[in-house]
Design a protein around this motif. Structure first.
Motif, short mmCIF file in Angstrom:
data_model
loop_
_atom_site.label_atom_id
_atom_site.label_comp_id
_atom_site.label_asym_id
_atom_site.label_seq_id
_atom_site.Cartn_x
_atom_site.Cartn_y
_atom_site.Cartn_z
N ALA A 144 0.54 -1.43 -0.10
CA ALA A 144 0.04 0.38 0.05
C ALA A 144 1.17 1.17 0.52
N GLU A 145 1.80 1.18 0.22
CA GLU A 145 2.72 1.87 0.52
C GLU A 145 3.67 2.38 -0.49
N ARG A 147 2.41 2.00 -3.72
CA ARG A 147 1.83 1.97 -4.21
C ARG A 147 1.44 3.53 -4.30
N ARG A 148 1.36 4.32 -2.93
CA ARG A 148 1.42 5.90 -3.04
C ARG A 148 2.80 5.97 -2.72
N ARG A 149 3.40 5.75 -2.97
CA ARG A 149 4.45 6.37 -3.06
C ARG A 149 5.04 6.54 -5.01
N PRO A 151 3.09 6.17 -8.17
CA PRO A 151 1.98 5.58 -8.87
C PRO A 151 1.80 4.93 -9.94
N ASP A 155 6.85 6.33 -12.81
CA ASP A 155 7.51 6.92 -11.59
C ASP A 155 8.55 6.47 -11.11
N TYR A 156 8.57 5.05 -10.96
CA TYR A 156 9.08 3.89 -10.67
C TYR A 156 9.99 3.74 -10.89
N ASP A 228 -4.01 -3.60 -10.56
CA ASP A 228 -2.99 -2.85 -10.25
C ASP A 228 -2.29 -2.82 -10.79
#
Length: 280
Positions: A144-145, A147-149, A151, A155-156, A228
């Motif tokens: 969950a963290e 996914r927030r970091r 989106p 980004d990754y 996701d």
């Protein structure tokens, strides 16, 4: 280098597989009584399956793990505690593994010189994609963290912490020249396999352990497909991703090329050794 480690002997390592004969490679890098085999598990390189196969063959075994649920701020302290605990009892094990970077591997080798270090590599772009998809699933506790970091996949992929992961695991010091990393691996790692040549890598590893050249049977921790983590491979900027991971690409291309150049000789030698060990 401490990791060259193992016993006091002339230059050996996986380079023997590519520069000399399979018999010489197996003779020098194969299992010996009391040896510790350590699998340096770089994330998403088919390592969970590889580790599981080796753990079945070599007992007792130990997997060096930390509890991600305790939070990021404690991870480094956890890693150090786990490493120190393992080093203190390393003589009790025949096999160990973990998401362990090279300086920690070197400490294990220094504490127990009769250590055989092995690792697996994977195409850097495919490894990056798999890493991203895995961390969005419940198999990864802080998903969950994550996914927030991050989106989006872009980004990754753009984040420096996500880039050149294989190099970061294998380097002995920050900004170590990639050629130095490759030379040290070639001279001191008992085996370096490729995810894209998984069956061949596993057969060679089986021979190192004194078994017949058998085929793998496990496929562990396959990343489930979810809404996701769905990605369209045709929409990904492959060249850009390779650029982000250029150090990983150099390391991977080096060993992929070595395997390609010796593929026929290795396969023929595998047949001979396999039949010899079966008594055929």
């Amino acid at each position: 280098s401490p990791a060259a480690g193992s016993e006091k002997r002339e230059r050996m390592g996986v380079g023997l597989l590519f520069e000399e004969s399979l018999d010489r490679f197996l003779q020098e890098e194969g299992d010996t009584p009391g040896a510790l085999w350590f699998f340096q598990h770089i994330p998403k390189t088919a390592g969970s399956s590889f580790r599981g196969e080796l753990a079945r063959k070599l007992r007792p075994s130990k997997n060096l793990v930390v509890d991600y649920k305790q939070g990021e701020e404690t991870l480094q302290a956890q890693r150090e505690a786990v490493l120190q605990g393992f080093i203190a009892e390393a003589e009790n094990y025949r096999f160990a593994s973990g998401h362990v970077q090279h300086p920690a591997v070197a400490r294990i080798v220094e504490a127990r010189p009769n250590t055989r270090v092995v690792t697996m590599l994977r195409d850097p772009v495919q490894r990056l994609i798999s890493d991203y998809r895995y961390q969005l699933t419940e198999l990864h506790p802080p998903h969950a963290e994550f996914r927030r970091r991050f989106p989006t996949f872009d980004d990754y992929a753009r984040h420096p912490a996500s880039q050149n992961k294989m190099y970061k695991f294998l380097m002995a010091r920050p900004r170590e020249p990639v050629g130095s990393v490759i030379r040290r691996m070639t001279d001191s790692y008992s085996f370096v396999g490729l995810q894209e040549k998984y069956a061949l890598s596993f057969r060679l590893m089986s021979l190192l352990l004194g078994d017949a050249a058998e085929r793998p049977s496990l496929h562990a921790r396959k990343t489930p497909s979810t809404s996701d983590n769905a990605l369209d491979p045709d929409a990904l900027p492959i060249a850009t991703l390779r650029g982000y991971n250029h150090l990983d690409q150099v390391i991977y291309d080096h060993f992929r090329t070595l395997f390609a150049h010796r593929k026929r000789e290795i396969r023929e030698a595998l047949k001979v050794v396999h039949h010899r060990r079966l008594g055929a």
